[in-house]
Design an enzyme around this catalytic site. Structure first.
Site, short mmCIF file in Angstrom:
data_model
loop_
_atom_site.label_atom_id
_atom_site.label_comp_id
_atom_site.label_asym_id
_atom_site.label_seq_id
_atom_site.Cartn_x
_atom_site.Cartn_y
_atom_site.Cartn_z
N LYS A 192 0.94 -1.28 0.30
CA LYS A 192 -0.13 0.05 0.05
C LYS A 192 1.12 1.31 0.08
O LYS A 192 2.24 1.16 0.74
CB LYS A 192 -0.92 -0.02 0.94
CG LYS A 192 -1.76 0.51 1.16
CD LYS A 192 -2.76 0.81 2.50
CE LYS A 192 -2.41 0.58 4.06
NZ LYS A 192 -3.36 0.59 4.52
N LYS A 225 -7.40 -6.55 -2.02
CA LYS A 225 -7.91 -5.65 -1.47
C LYS A 225 -9.27 -3.93 -1.37
O LYS A 225 -7.90 -3.09 -2.78
CB LYS A 225 -7.30 -4.79 0.07
CG LYS A 225 -7.13 -6.21 1.08
CD LYS A 225 -6.10 -5.48 1.70
CE LYS A 225 -6.30 -4.16 2.68
NZ LYS A 225 -5.12 -3.74 3.73
#
Length: 254
Positions: free
Chosen positions: A39, A97
């Protein structure tokens, strides 16, 4: 439902460390992280890393632990999120995700992902400070998602336990797990939050800021802080990378 098992169900609570490059991934693995989450902390709540960085991380990790990656802070519009999910999955990550950000037809867009879930593990991320109007838990089960995470959209230092009472967290965890799905908690969590959250028995706890120098999510990982979080979370059941994952590279062409 997916045709392969979810290693998050191996037992216990797993330690997820969010990283932004291969060097941070190596540090996290060396400190004992169960799952590495790719991320960009400077690009929003669930900022996506460049494709080349994701691929480099996956190569460097080499299957030692499961890898998740975010698709970015995208509105729930079916065409764009389908493309983003497929592209992220094609890089060889174990979990994709997807944040439940507002969209014109968010519920319909998620239902449109159902044909993809037999070929990948999809994690839906709920935001405690911006919950959707529809029943995301039931929908996650209906479309064949592997699990959910409850996070915070705002990264202003207000942690998840300050936004959601323990009894509500316990009810959410029970509801998700009763459907056979994994459930993770994240959102500006610190070491002080760990004992109370462990008592709720989520499948994983996710961290970024608490692992970084000065407790600031945009700073590099601090090995001392990472080791401290690892020490606070008892080692869970084996979280090795699942075998027999499908060849996801071809999905980008679907």
């Amino acid at each position: 439902m997916p045709e392969f098992d979810c290693p998050l169900h191996a037992g216990g609570t797993h330690f997820l460390a969010s990283v932004r490059d291969a060097a941070e991934a190596e540090l996290a693995i060396g400190a004992g992280a169960d799952i590495v989450d790719l991320k960009d902390p400077d690009a929003g709540a669930l900022g996506a890393l460049p494709s080349a960085t994701i691929e480099a991380c996956v190569r460097a990790i080499g299957g030692r632990v499961p890898v998740s990656a975010t698709v970015g802070d995208l509105p729930l519009e079916e065409t764009s999120i389908r493309a983003a999910v497929l592209a992220t999955a094609s890089h060889g990550v174990d979990y994709v995700k997807l944040g439940l950000f507002p969209g014109n037809d968010a519920e319909g867009a998620l239902q449109g992902l159902a044909p993809l879930t037999p070929r990948m593990r999809l994690i839906l991320v709920l935001f405690a400070d911006a919950l959707p109007e529809f029943d995301a838990v039931t929908l996650a089960g209906r479309i064949g998602a592997a699990g959910l995470m409850l996070d915070t959209m705002g990264k202003n230092g207000v942690s998840l336990p300050r936004l959601v009472a323990p009894e509500r967290l316990r009810a959410l965890i029970a509801s998700v797990q009763a459907r056979g799905l994994a459930i993770g908690l994240a959102g500006s969590l610190g070491a002080d939050d760990v004992p109370a959250l462990l008592a709720l028995a989520p499948d994983l706890l996710g961290f970024r800021g608490a692992l970084c120098h000065g407790g600031r999510r945009g700073e590099p990982l601090d090995p001392v802080r990472v080791a401290g979080i690892r020490a606070a979370i008892p080692t869970a059941g084996a979280a090795s990378r699942p075998a027999n994952l499908p060849d996801l590279a071809r999905l980008a062409l679907c």
